[in-house]
Motif scaffolding. Structure first.
Motif, mmCIF file in Angstrom:
data_model
loop_
_atom_site.group_PDB
_atom_site.id
_atom_site.type_symbol
_atom_site.label_atom_id
_atom_site.label_comp_id
_atom_site.label_asym_id
_atom_site.label_seq_id
_atom_site.Cartn_x
_atom_site.Cartn_y
_atom_site.Cartn_z
ATOM 1 N N PRO A 1 69.937 108.038 45.479
ATOM 2 C CA PRO A 1 69.625 108.950 46.475
ATOM 3 C C PRO A 1 68.169 108.988 47.192
ATOM 4 O O PRO A 1 67.710 109.603 48.308
ATOM 5 C CB PRO A 1 69.623 110.394 45.857
ATOM 6 N N GLN A 2 67.386 108.206 46.687
ATOM 7 C CA GLN A 2 66.186 107.788 47.330
ATOM 8 C C GLN A 2 66.056 106.792 48.342
ATOM 9 O O GLN A 2 64.868 106.615 49.049
ATOM 10 C CB GLN A 2 65.281 107.277 46.177
ATOM 11 N N LEU A 3 67.242 106.259 48.752
ATOM 12 C CA LEU A 3 67.309 105.229 49.555
ATOM 13 C C LEU A 3 67.830 105.631 50.951
ATOM 14 O O LEU A 3 68.677 106.457 50.737
ATOM 15 C CB LEU A 3 68.241 103.928 48.697
ATOM 16 N N VAL B 1 66.190 93.899 50.712
ATOM 17 C CA VAL B 1 65.054 94.830 51.022
ATOM 18 C C VAL B 1 65.509 95.938 50.846
ATOM 19 O O VAL B 1 66.727 96.313 51.683
ATOM 20 C CB VAL B 1 64.445 94.280 52.437
ATOM 21 N N LEU B 2 64.997 96.959 50.435
ATOM 22 C CA LEU B 2 65.504 98.414 50.096
ATOM 23 C C LEU B 2 64.679 99.239 50.879
ATOM 24 O O LEU B 2 63.321 99.225 50.594
ATOM 25 C CB LEU B 2 65.555 98.757 48.598
ATOM 26 N N GLU B 3 65.101 100.134 51.691
ATOM 27 C CA GLU B 3 64.527 101.045 52.545
ATOM 28 C C GLU B 3 64.325 102.332 51.786
ATOM 29 O O GLU B 3 65.654 102.896 51.530
ATOM 30 C CB GLU B 3 64.867 101.034 53.968
ATOM 31 N N ARG C 1 58.755 103.958 52.364
ATOM 32 C CA ARG C 1 58.443 103.004 51.734
ATOM 33 C C ARG C 1 59.557 101.770 51.748
ATOM 34 O O ARG C 1 60.694 101.973 51.953
ATOM 35 C CB ARG C 1 58.296 103.208 50.298
ATOM 36 N N ILE C 2 59.278 100.648 51.580
ATOM 37 C CA ILE C 2 60.104 99.349 51.655
ATOM 38 C C ILE C 2 59.888 98.672 50.440
ATOM 39 O O ILE C 2 58.566 98.223 50.113
ATOM 40 C CB ILE C 2 59.665 98.449 53.003
ATOM 41 N N LEU C 3 60.929 98.376 49.655
ATOM 42 C CA LEU C 3 60.699 97.581 48.410
ATOM 43 C C LEU C 3 61.670 96.361 48.493
ATOM 44 O O LEU C 3 62.702 96.206 49.011
ATOM 45 C CB LEU C 3 61.305 98.453 47.277
ATOM 46 N N GLU C 4 61.014 95.352 47.954
ATOM 47 C CA GLU C 4 61.774 93.951 47.840
ATOM 48 C C GLU C 4 62.211 94.031 46.586
ATOM 49 O O GLU C 4 61.741 94.292 45.554
ATOM 50 C CB GLU C 4 61.081 92.826 48.189
ATOM 51 N N ARG C 5 63.600 93.800 46.548
ATOM 52 C CA ARG C 5 64.282 93.593 45.291
ATOM 53 C C ARG C 5 64.756 92.089 44.966
ATOM 54 O O ARG C 5 65.319 91.525 45.603
ATOM 55 C CB ARG C 5 65.458 94.588 45.080
ATOM 56 N N TYR C 6 64.338 91.479 43.821
ATOM 57 C CA TYR C 6 64.722 90.155 43.320
ATOM 58 C C TYR C 6 65.597 90.421 42.175
ATOM 59 O O TYR C 6 65.022 91.142 41.147
ATOM 60 C CB TYR C 6 63.552 89.366 43.148
ATOM 61 N N VAL D 1 56.271 96.361 49.529
ATOM 62 C CA VAL D 1 55.742 95.595 50.373
ATOM 63 C C VAL D 1 55.417 96.682 51.760
ATOM 64 O O VAL D 1 55.321 96.047 52.615
ATOM 65 C CB VAL D 1 56.629 94.579 50.683
ATOM 66 N N THR D 2 55.312 97.826 51.494
ATOM 67 C CA THR D 2 55.299 98.684 52.614
ATOM 68 C C THR D 2 53.959 98.359 53.243
ATOM 69 O O THR D 2 54.176 98.102 54.617
ATOM 70 C CB THR D 2 55.208 100.234 52.045
ATOM 71 N N ALA D 3 52.881 98.255 52.654
ATOM 72 C CA ALA D 3 51.698 98.205 53.402
ATOM 73 C C ALA D 3 51.777 96.510 54.105
ATOM 74 O O ALA D 3 51.090 96.518 55.088
ATOM 75 C CB ALA D 3 50.559 97.992 52.276
ATOM 76 N N GLN D 4 52.094 95.729 53.099
ATOM 77 C CA GLN D 4 52.308 94.055 53.997
ATOM 78 C C GLN D 4 53.117 94.326 55.254
ATOM 79 O O GLN D 4 52.721 93.728 56.209
ATOM 80 C CB GLN D 4 53.039 93.438 52.940
ATOM 81 N N ARG D 5 54.122 95.052 54.896
ATOM 82 C CA ARG D 5 55.071 94.923 56.258
ATOM 83 C C ARG D 5 54.441 95.786 57.353
ATOM 84 O O ARG D 5 54.529 95.394 58.578
ATOM 85 C CB ARG D 5 56.514 95.771 55.821
ATOM 86 N N ARG D 6 53.842 96.931 57.060
ATOM 87 C CA ARG D 6 53.254 97.537 58.286
ATOM 88 C C ARG D 6 51.859 96.719 58.565
ATOM 89 O O ARG D 6 51.842 96.754 60.107
ATOM 90 C CB ARG D 6 52.508 98.952 57.886
ATOM 91 N N ALA D 7 51.359 96.048 57.971
ATOM 92 C CA ALA D 7 50.255 95.183 58.551
ATOM 93 C C ALA D 7 50.945 94.099 59.280
ATOM 94 O O ALA D 7 50.339 93.740 60.473
ATOM 95 C CB ALA D 7 49.544 94.498 57.238
ATOM 96 N N GLN D 8 51.989 93.568 59.003
ATOM 97 C CA GLN D 8 52.420 92.604 59.635
ATOM 98 C C GLN D 8 53.119 93.078 61.015
ATOM 99 O O GLN D 8 52.858 92.458 62.171
ATOM 100 C CB GLN D 8 54.011 92.168 58.606
ATOM 101 N N ALA D 9 53.620 94.204 60.931
ATOM 102 C CA ALA D 9 54.180 94.864 62.297
ATOM 103 C C ALA D 9 52.957 94.985 63.089
ATOM 104 O O ALA D 9 53.012 94.743 64.273
ATOM 105 C CB ALA D 9 54.721 96.210 61.728
ATOM 106 N N GLU D 10 51.699 95.456 62.502
ATOM 107 C CA GLU D 10 50.674 95.752 63.159
ATOM 108 C C GLU D 10 50.007 94.339 63.969
ATOM 109 O O GLU D 10 49.812 94.139 65.165
ATOM 110 C CB GLU D 10 49.739 96.385 62.501
#
Ligand code: ADP
Length: 652
Positions: free
Chosen positions: A332-334, A358-360, A365-370, A390-399
């Motif tokens: 339910p967190q997803l 990639v889990l949203e 928050r965005i989590l990568e799952r391996y 990877v939330t911060a990375q993804r946001r920085a990437q989008a920015e």
């Protein structure tokens, strides 16, 4: 209870001093042997597998003694009290031997199935058929037989892979097997001669507890087993496991017997394993990723603190080790729990698969799952999931991507502007040159100068200076240096003047005008406000090339005056409206080939209106026309009774 009987031809066999204890371990219902010492195997000749076979006790023990033996066995196994039983047994080569077996409980059990250790003493045996030695007296034969049996026993004891030992009640060694010398390097005699040999050669930190432990167990007549270290003659530290049985009499112990087995390698392997496990644990706990390992039945094997933190999981849930319950908590967190769940089921169905997803999360928050299988040798025993936020990375990437797009757009706009500006600035020059040439030719030939050539040349100069003014205004706005005057302005008068100037410009358009009865006055920059109105009107004319009505409306809305300029022209695509007031912006449906312009007019208009405390916007539909409107705060009083408003820069 029938006493065991010595059979015919059997002799009492004195127990040789220092012989290896003949031991077995057994238990269960019906009683069975689980382990038998090599010395006992050797003594009776039955192979170890034969001992462990079902019903071996019945084959071993003389039928007349069997019931009594079983009885004693069960009593000891149930009560834990040590007992000794004598019996007749049959060796592998069919000899009959008389044995005394001391039974000690290792782990008593109320149902009589408890574990026992048996210490066997050989009391007598029927002689082995010996080839008759010519000329040997009976006594000599017996002596020879005894000597041979003694030799065999010693060989047997020395072959045991461990130190077989015995002490008296004061813990002094009365016997140690040859292995002692091989294992620790001290001569066997040193063990038996030095009264405190064991204590002296114990590893220092084991001296604190091992003797106390052993003494306690011995005085309680308890067989025991413990691991400790001894220091060998060459300084090596040797780990030993000591299996000790207590020989007691009348409730107090008389002797200790045992086997010390070298477990140094085993301990080393165990220490290495513990070190590896601790290194893995430390690695797991120091990684920034959340990690969980589950077996193939969804039982949680291990996880780290980061995993718990990432998914905000209560400890009691993890304590249950229930992977399914955990998954139900995480789902339910997803944003898309069903898809994630389906994927996990897929992974469990195909254990060898590796996966990356990639889990949203609902919280953004965005989590990568391996995930990859956990193997033990060739067998897959579970699955490892690791999660990385990877939330911060993804946001920085989008920015970064947004900034890049903006930079690219700015470059495109600049390039477009340069080509448009050069085109726009060049366009008036050609007609200007032509008109001036005509004027020059006529003038130099003394002919009359036609006025319309001069007017047309002038119009091109006006156009050029308009473009240049727009460029200058833009750079002033950019630098924050667009200066405005503060003077009383009557909007009605201003509009009349602008309309009067523009009315003759286009014969194809009809200009309509509507104004309120009351005066609309404000404090501001008259010529800049006129510039706004002119700009909107010129655009209305320019972007309705087929003509039509242009309607100008002036009205009051509370404390605001609203000015609207409506045309029936080409309109503006919906997605372009938001950018219309940006610098250099030109709508897609107004190509430079058809409509000249630098895309600066509306940008300047917005700046002027906003500097007067107003607001400007457009309502439009493609092909239907556009209505540009702006509001300005106006005074309440009549014309001429005006105070400068506070919103104008520099007003006081
Ligand atoms: P330009 O000099 O290009 O006309 P403006 O800043 O005045 O620059 O206008 C910006 C863009 O807005 C124009 O290029 C045109 O695409 C669109 N536009 C302005 N006014 C109108 C109008 N009345 N009808 C349709 N489009 C207009």
């Amino acid at each position: 209870m029938a006493e065991p009987q010595s059979g015919e031809g059997k002799r009492e066999e004195p127990e040789p001093a220092g012989a290896a204890p003949l031991l077995w371990v057994g238990g269960g219902l019906p009683p069975r042997f689980r382990w038998v010492s090599p010395s006992l195997v050797q003594a009776l000749g039955h192979a170890p597998e034969a001992w462990k076979a079902r019903g071996f006790l019945q084959r071993l023990v003389h039928p007349e003694d069997l019931e009594r033996v079983l009885d004693t066995w069960r009593t000891v196994a149930r009560t834990g009290e040590a007992r000794t039983v004598e019996l007749r047994a049959t060796t592998a080569d069919e000899r009959s031997v008389r044995l005394s077996v001391e039974l000690n409980a290792i782990e008593p059990a109320a149902d009589g199935a408890g574990e026992l250790v048996g210490t066997v003493r050989l009391l007598a045996s029927s002689p082995r058929p010996v080839p008759p030695a010519a000329g040997m007296s009976d006594l000599e034969k017996v002596a020879q037989e005894l000597a041979r049996a003694q030799r065999e026993r010693e060989e047997l004891i020395n072959a045991v892979d461990g130190i077989v030992w015995e002490t008296d009640a004061s813990f002094r060694f009365t016997f140690v097997s040859q292995q002692a010398e091989r294992l620790l390097g001290y001569p066997v005699q040193q063990w038996t001669r030095e009264p405190d040999f064991w204590l002296k050669h114990l590893y220092p930190s084991d001296q604190d507890w091992a003797p106390a432990f052993c003494i306690k167990a011995a005085t309680e007549c308890r067989p025991h087993e413990f691991d400790y270290r001894m220091v060998a003659a060459d300084g090596r530290v040797v780990w030993l496991r000591d299996l000790v049985t207590v020989v007691s009499e009348g409730g107090s112990f008389r002797k200790l017997r045992g086997i010390m087995v070298d477990i140094t390698e085993q301990r080393r392997a165990q220490e290495n394993l513990e070190r590896t496990v601790s290194a893995l644990r430390a690695t797991l706990d120091s990684t920034a990723d959340g990690v969980i390992v589950v077996d193939r039945d969804w039982r949680i094997t291990t996880f780290n603190a980061r995993f718990q933190e990432l998914w905000n999981i209560p400890s009691r849930l993890l304590d249950t080790r229930d992977g399914r319950a955990l998954s139900a908590y995480m789902g339910p967190q997803l944003k898309d729990p069903e898809q994630v769940r389906a994927r996990v089921l897929e992974l469990f169905a195909a254990p060898e698969q590796e996966s990356f997803e990639v889990l949203e999360h609902l919280d953004g928050r965005i989590l990568e799952r391996y995930s990859r299988p956990q193997r033990l040798g060739d067998t897959i025993i579970g699955r490892v999931f690791s999660y990385r936020d990877v939330t911060a990375q993804r946001r920085a990437q989008a920015e970064r991507e947004r900034l890049l797009r903006e930079a690219e757009e700015a470059i495109r706009v600049r390039d477009d502007f340069l080509s448009i500006a050069s085109h726009e600035l060049k366009t008036p020059l050609t007609p200007l040159k032509l008109h001036l040439q005509v004027l020059k030719q006529r003038g130099s030939a003394g002919q009359p100068v036609p006025l319309h050539h001069a007017e047309k040349a002038l119009a091109q100069v006006v156009r050029l200076s308009g473009l240049i003014n727009d460029l200058l205004d833009t750079s002033r706005i950019q630098a924050g240096r667009l200066e405005l005057r503060h003077e009383p302005v009557s909007l009605r008068e201003l509009t009349h003047e602008v309309l009067a100037d523009l009315r003759p410009v286009s014969p194809h358009h009809t200009l309509e005008y509507e104004e309120p009865g009351e005066p609309l006055t404000l404090h501001g920059d008259r010529s800049r406000l006129a510039q706004v109105l002119v700009n909107l009107l010129e655009n209305a004319l320019k972007y309705s090339p087929t003509g039509g009505t242009i309607r100008v409306t002036l009205e009051r809305q509370g404390a605001l005056a609203r000015v609207s300029v409506a045309d029936r022209g080409i309109g503006i695509p919906a997605d372009q409206k938001a950018h219309l007031f940006e610098r250099f912006f030109r709508a897609r449906n107004a190509p430079i080939s058809g409509f000249g312009g630098l895309g600066l007019g509306l940008y300047i208009c917005r700046d002027i209106v906003e500097h007067h405390g107003g607001h400007i916007w457009v309502e439009s539909e493609v092909g239907q026309g556009s209505t540009f409107r702006f509001t300005l705060p106006v005074e309440d009083g009549a014309d001429g009774a005006l105070a400068p408003p506070a919103h104008l820069p520099g007003s006081s």
